[in-house]
Scaffold this motif. Structure first.
Motif, PDB file in Angstrom:
ATOM      1  N   TYR A  32       0.826  -1.211   0.000  1.00  0.00           N
ATOM      2  CA  TYR A  32       0.000   0.000   0.000  1.00  0.00           C
ATOM      3  C   TYR A  32       0.856   1.255   0.000  1.00  0.00           C
ATOM      4  O   TYR A  32       1.765   1.410   0.823  1.00  0.00           O
ATOM      5  CB  TYR A  32      -0.913   0.043   1.232  1.00  0.00           C
ATOM      6  CG  TYR A  32      -2.136  -0.826   1.090  1.00  0.00           C
ATOM      7  CD1 TYR A  32      -2.060  -2.199   1.279  1.00  0.00           C
ATOM      8  CD2 TYR A  32      -3.359  -0.272   0.743  1.00  0.00           C
ATOM      9  CE1 TYR A  32      -3.176  -3.005   1.122  1.00  0.00           C
ATOM     10  CE2 TYR A  32      -4.490  -1.064   0.602  1.00  0.00           C
ATOM     11  CZ  TYR A  32      -4.384  -2.426   0.786  1.00  0.00           C
ATOM     12  OH  TYR A  32      -5.496  -3.203   0.636  1.00  0.00           O
ATOM     13  N   ASP A  99      -3.637   3.225  -0.159  1.00  0.00           N
ATOM     14  CA  ASP A  99      -3.992   3.018  -1.569  1.00  0.00           C
ATOM     15  C   ASP A  99      -3.230   1.782  -2.059  1.00  0.00           C
ATOM     16  O   ASP A  99      -2.007   1.829  -2.220  1.00  0.00           O
ATOM     17  CB  ASP A  99      -3.608   4.269  -2.358  1.00  0.00           C
ATOM     18  CG  ASP A  99      -3.920   4.148  -3.834  1.00  0.00           C
ATOM     19  OD1 ASP A  99      -3.501   5.048  -4.591  1.00  0.00           O
ATOM     20  OD2 ASP A  99      -4.585   3.176  -4.244  1.00  0.00           O
ATOM     21  N   ASN A 100      -3.983   0.710  -2.315  1.00  0.00           N
ATOM     22  CA  ASN A 100      -3.357  -0.540  -2.738  1.00  0.00           C
ATOM     23  C   ASN A 100      -2.634  -0.386  -4.067  1.00  0.00           C
ATOM     24  O   ASN A 100      -3.252   0.011  -5.063  1.00  0.00           O
ATOM     25  CB  ASN A 100      -4.430  -1.636  -2.841  1.00  0.00           C
ATOM     26  CG  ASN A 100      -3.853  -3.035  -2.905  1.00  0.00           C
ATOM     27  OD1 ASN A 100      -4.474  -3.945  -3.422  1.00  0.00           O
ATOM     28  ND2 ASN A 100      -2.678  -3.218  -2.359  1.00  0.00           N
ATOM     29  N   GLY A 102      -0.780   1.835  -4.985  1.00  0.00           N
ATOM     30  CA  GLY A 102      -1.008   3.199  -5.426  1.00  0.00           C
ATOM     31  C   GLY A 102       0.194   3.882  -6.054  1.00  0.00           C
ATOM     32  O   GLY A 102       1.342   3.465  -5.893  1.00  0.00           O
ATOM     33  N   SER A 105      -0.904   9.194  -5.591  1.00  0.00           N
ATOM     34  CA  SER A 105      -1.842  10.205  -6.085  1.00  0.00           C
ATOM     35  C   SER A 105      -2.261  11.173  -4.983  1.00  0.00           C
ATOM     36  O   SER A 105      -2.418  10.789  -3.833  1.00  0.00           O
ATOM     37  CB  SER A 105      -3.090   9.511  -6.623  1.00  0.00           C
ATOM     38  OG  SER A 105      -4.103  10.441  -6.888  1.00  0.00           O
ATOM     39  N   GLU A 108      -8.164  12.038  -3.390  1.00  0.00           N
ATOM     40  CA  GLU A 108      -8.755  11.261  -2.306  1.00  0.00           C
ATOM     41  C   GLU A 108      -9.376   9.962  -2.786  1.00  0.00           C
ATOM     42  O   GLU A 108      -9.254   8.935  -2.124  1.00  0.00           O
ATOM     43  CB  GLU A 108      -9.836  12.082  -1.598  1.00  0.00           C
ATOM     44  CG  GLU A 108      -9.344  13.230  -0.789  1.00  0.00           C
ATOM     45  CD  GLU A 108     -10.482  13.882  -0.019  1.00  0.00           C
ATOM     46  OE1 GLU A 108     -10.588  15.111  -0.052  1.00  0.00           O
ATOM     47  OE2 GLU A 108     -11.264  13.135   0.621  1.00  0.00           O
ATOM     48  N   GLU A 110      -8.626   7.906  -4.858  1.00  0.00           N
ATOM     49  CA  GLU A 110      -7.695   6.831  -5.177  1.00  0.00           C
ATOM     50  C   GLU A 110      -7.419   5.948  -3.960  1.00  0.00           C
ATOM     51  O   GLU A 110      -6.930   4.827  -4.103  1.00  0.00           O
ATOM     52  CB  GLU A 110      -6.378   7.408  -5.673  1.00  0.00           C
ATOM     53  CG  GLU A 110      -6.485   8.301  -6.891  1.00  0.00           C
ATOM     54  CD  GLU A 110      -6.401   7.507  -8.184  1.00  0.00           C
ATOM     55  OE1 GLU A 110      -6.385   8.135  -9.243  1.00  0.00           O
ATOM     56  OE2 GLU A 110      -6.347   6.261  -8.127  1.00  0.00           O
ATOM     57  N   TYR A 111      -7.722   6.441  -2.778  1.00  0.00           N
ATOM     58  CA  TYR A 111      -7.356   5.752  -1.547  1.00  0.00           C
ATOM     59  C   TYR A 111      -8.490   4.865  -1.068  1.00  0.00           C
ATOM     60  O   TYR A 111      -9.654   5.255  -1.065  1.00  0.00           O
ATOM     61  CB  TYR A 111      -6.937   6.771  -0.487  1.00  0.00           C
ATOM     62  CG  TYR A 111      -5.610   7.402  -0.837  1.00  0.00           C
ATOM     63  CD1 TYR A 111      -5.539   8.425  -1.783  1.00  0.00           C
ATOM     64  CD2 TYR A 111      -4.434   6.946  -0.257  1.00  0.00           C
ATOM     65  CE1 TYR A 111      -4.317   8.973  -2.140  1.00  0.00           C
ATOM     66  CE2 TYR A 111      -3.209   7.500  -0.600  1.00  0.00           C
ATOM     67  CZ  TYR A 111      -3.159   8.500  -1.547  1.00  0.00           C
ATOM     68  OH  TYR A 111      -1.946   9.043  -1.908  1.00  0.00           O
ATOM     69  N   ASP A 112      -8.116   3.666  -0.635  1.00  0.00           N
ATOM     70  CA  ASP A 112      -9.095   2.643  -0.283  1.00  0.00           C
ATOM     71  C   ASP A 112      -9.546   2.712   1.172  1.00  0.00           C
ATOM     72  O   ASP A 112     -10.699   2.389   1.483  1.00  0.00           O
ATOM     73  CB  ASP A 112      -8.487   1.251  -0.534  1.00  0.00           C
ATOM     74  CG  ASP A 112      -7.960   1.104  -1.945  1.00  0.00           C
ATOM     75  OD1 ASP A 112      -6.739   0.913  -2.110  1.00  0.00           O
ATOM     76  OD2 ASP A 112      -8.775   1.193  -2.881  1.00  0.00           O
TER      77      ASP A 112
END
Length: 124
Positions: A32, A99-100, A102, A105, A108, A110-112
């Protein structure tokens, strides 16, 4: 169940330093990208910094470059935000996010996963 728990916030005077921590559980931390965002009263949440899953490549918003440093310890499943030379305009609730795979970025969506936030207040 994924959990992100922030700590380290507080009330400080301008010019002081704080180190925020975000402890992650329930996920494969090393895969992540981790980010820090903040939200000041009456304002939208904004990107602060990110550190990539793949290496230690980092990214910062312009207003914190040279003052804030993001780092991670994969052995401890923890990401840090060292904040130096704090200014009153840094006052906000600070959130960490994951963010897996990621790309670091600033967006927002984009984040899990998100933490609950920690308050940082900088007095003048």
């Amino acid at each position: 169940q994924v959990q992100l728990v922030e700590s380290g916030g507080g009330l400080v005077q301008a010019g002081a330093s704080l180190r925020l921590s975000c402890a992650a559980s329930g996920l494969t931390f090393s895969s992540y990208t981790m980010g820090w965002f903040r939200q000041a009263p009456g304002k939208e949440r904004e990107f602060v910094a990110a550190i990539m899953w793949s290496d230690t490549t980092t990214r910062y918003r312009n207003s914190v470059k040279g003052r804030f440093t993001i780092s991670r310890d994969n052995a401890k499943n923890t990401v840090y935000l060292q904040m130096n030379s704090l200014k009153p305009e840094d006052t906000a609730v600070y959130y960490c996010a994951a963010d897996n795979w990621g790309t670091g970025s600033p967006r927002e969506y984009e984040y899990d996963y998100w933490g609950q936030g920690t308050q940082v207040t900088v007095s003048s």
